[in-house]
Design a protein around this motif. Structure first.
Motif, PDB file in Angstrom:
ATOM      1  N   ASP A   1      13.438  80.913  75.412  1.00 29.16           N
ATOM      2  CA  ASP A   1      14.730  81.560  75.612  1.00 29.16           C
ATOM      3  C   ASP A   1      15.710  81.405  74.351  1.00 29.16           C
ATOM      4  OD1 ASP A   1      16.799  82.847  76.586  1.00 29.16           O
ATOM      5  OD2 ASP A   1      17.271  81.372  78.173  1.00 29.16           O
ATOM      6  N   LEU A   2      15.607  82.279  73.475  1.00 25.04           N
ATOM      7  CA  LEU A   2      16.561  82.290  72.501  1.00 25.04           C
ATOM      8  C   LEU A   2      18.132  82.380  72.876  1.00 25.04           C
ATOM      9  CD1 LEU A   2      14.590  84.061  69.662  1.00 25.04           C
ATOM     10  CD2 LEU A   2      14.786  82.007  70.111  1.00 25.04           C
ATOM     11  N   GLY A   3      18.292  82.785  74.278  1.00 24.65           N
ATOM     12  CA  GLY A   3      19.738  82.684  74.581  1.00 24.65           C
ATOM     13  C   GLY A   3      20.124  81.223  74.988  1.00 24.65           C
ATOM     14  N   ASN A   4      19.126  80.199  75.032  1.00 22.60           N
ATOM     15  CA  ASN A   4      19.333  79.071  75.190  1.00 22.60           C
ATOM     16  C   ASN A   4      19.877  78.658  73.641  1.00 22.60           C
ATOM     17  OD1 ASN A   4      18.764  76.087  74.501  1.00 22.60           O
ATOM     18  ND2 ASN A   4      17.983  76.126  76.785  1.00 22.60           N
ATOM     19  N   LYS A   5      21.082  77.833  73.523  1.00 21.04           N
ATOM     20  CA  LYS A   5      21.603  77.578  72.153  1.00 21.04           C
ATOM     21  C   LYS A   5      20.723  76.640  71.438  1.00 21.04           C
ATOM     22  CE  LYS A   5      26.954  78.324  73.218  1.00 21.04           C
ATOM     23  NZ  LYS A   5      27.946  77.588  73.390  1.00 21.04           N
ATOM     24  N   ARG A   6      20.144  75.651  72.170  1.00 21.79           N
ATOM     25  CA  ARG A   6      19.475  74.565  71.483  1.00 21.79           C
ATOM     26  C   ARG A   6      18.503  75.329  70.723  1.00 21.79           C
ATOM     27  NH1 ARG A   6      14.869  71.609  71.879  1.00 21.79           N
ATOM     28  NH2 ARG A   6      15.290  69.484  71.401  1.00 21.79           N
ATOM     29  N   ASN A   7      17.609  76.378  71.507  1.00 25.03           N
ATOM     30  CA  ASN A   7      16.353  77.230  71.043  1.00 25.03           C
ATOM     31  C   ASN A   7      17.013  77.877  69.763  1.00 25.03           C
ATOM     32  OD1 ASN A   7      14.584  75.935  72.623  1.00 25.03           O
ATOM     33  ND2 ASN A   7      14.891  77.651  74.132  1.00 25.03           N
ATOM     34  N   LEU A   8      18.182  78.543  69.965  1.00 23.92           N
ATOM     35  CA  LEU A   8      18.745  79.673  68.790  1.00 23.92           C
ATOM     36  C   LEU A   8      19.035  78.680  67.630  1.00 23.92           C
ATOM     37  CD1 LEU A   8      19.650  82.405  68.357  1.00 23.92           C
ATOM     38  CD2 LEU A   8      21.826  81.733  69.244  1.00 23.92           C
ATOM     39  N   LEU A   9      19.581  77.632  67.798  1.00 24.06           N
ATOM     40  CA  LEU A   9      19.851  76.808  66.571  1.00 24.06           C
ATOM     41  C   LEU A   9      18.876  76.366  65.780  1.00 24.06           C
ATOM     42  CD1 LEU A   9      22.869  74.448  68.295  1.00 24.06           C
ATOM     43  CD2 LEU A   9      23.060  76.335  66.473  1.00 24.06           C
ATOM     44  N   ILE A  10      17.807  75.844  66.526  1.00 22.22           N
ATOM     45  CA  ILE A  10      16.472  75.398  65.793  1.00 22.22           C
ATOM     46  C   ILE A  10      15.907  76.460  64.999  1.00 22.22           C
ATOM     47  CG2 ILE A  10      14.215  74.221  66.098  1.00 22.22           C
ATOM     48  CD1 ILE A  10      15.593  72.794  68.699  1.00 22.22           C
ATOM     49  N   SER A  11      15.524  77.662  65.747  1.00 24.32           N
ATOM     50  CA  SER A  11      14.684  78.491  64.961  1.00 24.32           C
ATOM     51  C   SER A  11      15.653  79.001  64.173  1.00 24.32           C
ATOM     52  CB  SER A  11      14.651  79.768  65.921  1.00 24.32           C
ATOM     53  OG  SER A  11      15.771  80.204  66.710  1.00 24.32           O
ATOM     54  N   SER A  12      17.063  79.439  64.085  1.00 20.83           N
ATOM     55  CA  SER A  12      17.741  80.066  63.172  1.00 20.83           C
ATOM     56  C   SER A  12      17.896  79.128  61.979  1.00 20.83           C
ATOM     57  CB  SER A  12      19.193  80.295  63.581  1.00 20.83           C
ATOM     58  OG  SER A  12      19.283  80.826  64.596  1.00 20.83           O
ATOM     59  N   VAL A  13      17.857  77.767  62.046  1.00 20.06           N
ATOM     60  CA  VAL A  13      17.923  76.825  60.628  1.00 20.06           C
ATOM     61  C   VAL A  13      16.487  77.160  59.986  1.00 20.06           C
ATOM     62  CG1 VAL A  13      18.247  74.457  59.886  1.00 20.06           C
ATOM     63  CG2 VAL A  13      19.914  75.492  61.659  1.00 20.06           C
ATOM     64  N   ILE A  14      15.672  77.008  60.813  1.00 24.06           N
ATOM     65  CA  ILE A  14      14.209  76.984  60.295  1.00 24.06           C
ATOM     66  C   ILE A  14      14.016  78.368  59.420  1.00 24.06           C
ATOM     67  CG2 ILE A  14      12.009  76.910  60.600  1.00 24.06           C
ATOM     68  CD1 ILE A  14      12.216  75.082  63.118  1.00 24.06           C
ATOM     69  N   LEU A  15      14.347  79.160  59.874  1.00 26.57           N
ATOM     70  CA  LEU A  15      14.335  80.587  59.519  1.00 26.57           C
ATOM     71  C   LEU A  15      15.122  80.882  58.024  1.00 26.57           C
ATOM     72  CD1 LEU A  15      14.210  83.142  62.274  1.00 26.57           C
ATOM     73  CD2 LEU A  15      12.194  82.528  60.937  1.00 26.57           C
ATOM     74  N   VAL A  16      16.149  80.497  57.957  1.00 27.49           N
ATOM     75  CA  VAL A  16      17.172  80.516  56.753  1.00 27.49           C
ATOM     76  C   VAL A  16      16.807  79.626  55.782  1.00 27.49           C
ATOM     77  CG1 VAL A  16      19.467  80.527  55.998  1.00 27.49           C
ATOM     78  CG2 VAL A  16      18.884  81.583  58.198  1.00 27.49           C
ATOM     79  N   ILE A  17      16.560  78.558  56.077  1.00 28.10           N
ATOM     80  CA  ILE A  17      16.125  77.340  55.149  1.00 28.10           C
ATOM     81  C   ILE A  17      14.849  77.544  54.350  1.00 28.10           C
ATOM     82  CG2 ILE A  17      15.170  74.940  54.503  1.00 28.10           C
ATOM     83  CD1 ILE A  17      17.556  74.179  56.557  1.00 28.10           C
ATOM     84  N   GLY A  18      13.851  78.069  55.213  1.00 27.64           N
ATOM     85  CA  GLY A  18      12.416  78.328  54.817  1.00 27.64           C
ATOM     86  C   GLY A  18      12.313  79.633  53.895  1.00 27.64           C
ATOM     87  N   ILE A  19      13.093  80.861  54.526  1.00 25.15           N
ATOM     88  CA  ILE A  19      13.097  82.081  53.909  1.00 25.15           C
ATOM     89  C   ILE A  19      13.994  82.139  52.521  1.00 25.15           C
ATOM     90  CG2 ILE A  19      13.234  84.645  54.072  1.00 25.15           C
ATOM     91  CD1 ILE A  19      12.290  84.204  57.043  1.00 25.15           C
ATOM     92  N   GLY A  20      14.827  81.442  52.781  1.00 22.35           N
ATOM     93  CA  GLY A  20      15.728  81.377  51.595  1.00 22.35           C
ATOM     94  C   GLY A  20      15.538  80.695  50.404  1.00 22.35           C
ATOM     95  N   GLY A  21      14.440  79.934  50.624  1.00 22.30           N
ATOM     96  CA  GLY A  21      14.187  79.022  49.476  1.00 22.30           C
ATOM     97  C   GLY A  21      14.824  77.808  48.895  1.00 22.30           C
ATOM     98  N   ALA A  22      15.474  77.025  50.178  1.00 25.48           N
ATOM     99  CA  ALA A  22      16.427  75.940  50.025  1.00 25.48           C
ATOM    100  C   ALA A  22      15.647  74.846  49.554  1.00 25.48           C
ATOM    101  CB  ALA A  22      17.138  75.710  51.204  1.00 25.48           C
ATOM    102  N   PHE A  23      15.903  73.763  48.848  1.00 28.79           N
ATOM    103  CA  PHE A  23      15.110  72.804  48.413  1.00 28.79           C
ATOM    104  C   PHE A  23      15.983  71.462  48.215  1.00 28.79           C
ATOM    105  CE2 PHE A  23      16.136  74.974  44.561  1.00 28.79           C
ATOM    106  CZ  PHE A  23      16.592  73.931  43.838  1.00 28.79           C
ATOM    107  N   ILE A  24      15.614  70.277  48.132  1.00 27.64           N
ATOM    108  CA  ILE A  24      16.251  69.097  48.038  1.00 27.64           C
ATOM    109  C   ILE A  24      15.454  68.375  46.738  1.00 27.64           C
ATOM    110  CG2 ILE A  24      16.822  66.622  48.610  1.00 27.64           C
ATOM    111  CD1 ILE A  24      16.988  67.896  51.579  1.00 27.64           C
ATOM    112  N   LYS A  25      16.314  68.388  45.866  1.00 24.04           N
ATOM    113  CA  LYS A  25      15.717  67.291  44.493  1.00 24.04           C
ATOM    114  C   LYS A  25      16.127  66.258  44.523  1.00 24.04           C
ATOM    115  CE  LYS A  25      15.484  68.345  39.450  1.00 24.04           C
ATOM    116  NZ  LYS A  25      16.174  69.197  38.401  1.00 24.04           N
ATOM    117  N   VAL A  26      15.223  65.372  44.836  1.00 26.32           N
ATOM    118  CA  VAL A  26      15.394  64.006  45.125  1.00 26.32           C
ATOM    119  C   VAL A  26      15.514  63.236  43.722  1.00 26.32           C
ATOM    120  CG1 VAL A  26      14.404  61.882  45.896  1.00 26.32           C
ATOM    121  CG2 VAL A  26      13.991  64.019  47.021  1.00 26.32           C
TER     122      VAL A  26
END
Length: 441
Positions: A369-394
């Motif tokens: 249920d993406l109407g559930n805030k918890r599920n919406l937050l997790i999926s949204s963050v994964i999609l934008v970080i993954g598709i957007g190409g974010a990275f951490i330079k250690v």
């Protein structure tokens, strides 16, 4: 599927003529996708065929000949291999893939000693679904570039001829997927490649000279550590490739559940998920040792099993032997090399979209249920970080890329945010058993 057709059991050996035909079906089902992956990451398709066959045979041995699964090139590793190869060449990527295979072994050991529920609790559908979507959508640009531009042009040069070839290939693949029935309905990728290749030939963009000049018998271009190169360890490569194993392990579990349902046996319990995971990991290590892309269990071949009701591991083993043989036929390797990039691009548009859609389907099938805030937050963050190409330079040598970062953050969010539900894997088999009892009644 014809329910009146007699089943061929897991340990049954068909007659020689039928054995050959049934094994060829599995070879055709896996061929298009298995060849496409090395084509995209600039590895040898012949090596991929050999490593696919050897990996499948190793898998059958490790699972004690009880799980009829075929293993082919994994799409999840495409983007990471490309990134790793850019940094340290294909040799460096192979080292990272080998370590990813070791991760399977470590997870298999934990499952053997402590069960499987812990794994499902850190990799629930709300994490795995969006990550699978990232894999497909993150490769969208690669597919479109292959379809539209002249290979190797810098800056990119648009080619209407190549784009037409790609669209024709895509159209043929879609038509085959929609309207072909039976066995042909299981190999739309191969049909699309053949159709696109034929169209490209008549457009004059194919040179068959390499096929004429190639020898019938020719050893593939293996990349073997301590033989063709000296392996070196790089934390940056490890951070790029190893996290992908988290996703492919989850995919492996899904394939085992589907195969269990098709065959009517609980493969998670017997021979055990630890054995099948270990077999998958060993297959990946074999592939990386030879210079091929990592292997994974193939849904296409599970479809063949469901259609034919032939569960024999000897049929699967026959397909593996054929794949190894094909890898040493020089003219086959040369023919594969003549496939235009635009043809592969046309097929890739559909395939990468299907990968993304399968992640969405995982969310729907598990009633997330993406109407559930918890599920919406997790999926949204994964999609934008993954598709957007974010990275951490250690550091200058260590980089955590987008797909790996999205997976790690998704797992952490799932663990720390309140409202997490535990997953009971046994309930899946209870539901399946109930469905079978209902259909029998």
């Amino acid at each position: 599927m014809n329910n009146t057709q007699k089943e061929v059991g897991i340990r049954d050996i068909p007659k020689a003529d039928k054995w050959l035909i049934l094994s060829l079906q599995h070879l055709f089902a896996m061929f298009g996708a298995t060849v496409l992956v090395p084509f995209l990451v600039e590895l040898s398709p012949a090596v991929a065929l050999v490593s696919s066959g050897l990996g499948t045979l190793a898998y059958l041995l490790i699972t004690r000949g009880r799980v009829p699964a075929y293993l082919g090139s994994s799409f999840a590793f495409i983007a990471p291999i490309i990134a790793a190869s850019t940094l340290d060449g294909p040799e460096g990527a192979m080292v990272g893939c080998f370590v990813a295979g070791l991760v399977y072994g470590v997870v298999a050991l934990f499952i053997k000693t402590s069960g499987i529920n812990w794994l499902m609790n850190i990799l629930p559908p709300i994490v795995v679904g969006p990550v699978i979507m990232v894999i497909g959508l993150g490769l969208a640009g690669v597919a479109v570039d292959m379809a539209m531009y002249i290979p190797g042009s810098d800056p990119k040069i648009y080619s209407p001829t190549l784009f037409t070839i790609a669209l024709v290939t895509l159209g043929i693949t879609i038509l085959a997927s929609m309207f072909f029935k039976g066995f042909f309905g299981l190999i739309p990728i191969l049909i699309g490649i053949v159709g696109g290749y034929t169209f490209a030939y008549f457009r004059g963009v194919i040179d068959l000279t390499p096929v004429k000049e190639a020898a019938w018998f020719q050893a593939p271009d293996f990349i073997v550590p301590f033989v063709t190169y000296t392996p070196s360890f790089s934390w940056q490569i490890i951070f790029i490739l190893v996290p992908v194993a988290v996703v492919t392990i989850a995919e492996h579990i899904g394939d085992q559940l589907v195969l269990s349902r098709v065959v009517g046996k609980n493969f998670i319990k017997n021979p055990g998920l630890h054995r099948s995971l270990l077999g998958d990991g060993v297959a990946t290590m074999i592939a990386s040792f030879l210079g091929g892309p990592p292997n994974t269990t193939y849904g296409e071949n599970i479809g063949v099993i469901a259609l034919t009701r032939v569960y024999s591991v000897f049929v699967i083993g026959g397909a593996a032997v054929m794949a190894i043989t094909f890898g040493f036929v020089g003219k086959v390797s040369a023919f594969i090399s003549t496939i235009p990039t635009a043809v592969m691009g046309g097929v890739s548009i559909l395939l990468f979209g299907i990968i993304a859609s399968s992640g969405l389907r995982m969310l729907i099938d598990n009633k997330i249920d993406l109407g559930n805030k918890r599920n919406l937050l997790i999926s949204s963050v994964i999609l934008v970080i993954g598709i957007g190409g974010a990275f951490i330079k250690v550091s200058d040598d260590i980089l955590v890329p987008g797909m790996a970062l999205a997976t790690i953050i998704g797992i952490l969010l799932n663990l720390v945010l309140p409202g997490r539900e535990k997953v009971d894997l046994n309930s899946l088999f209870v539901e399946e058993a109930s469905e079978k009892e209902s259909s029998a009644a």
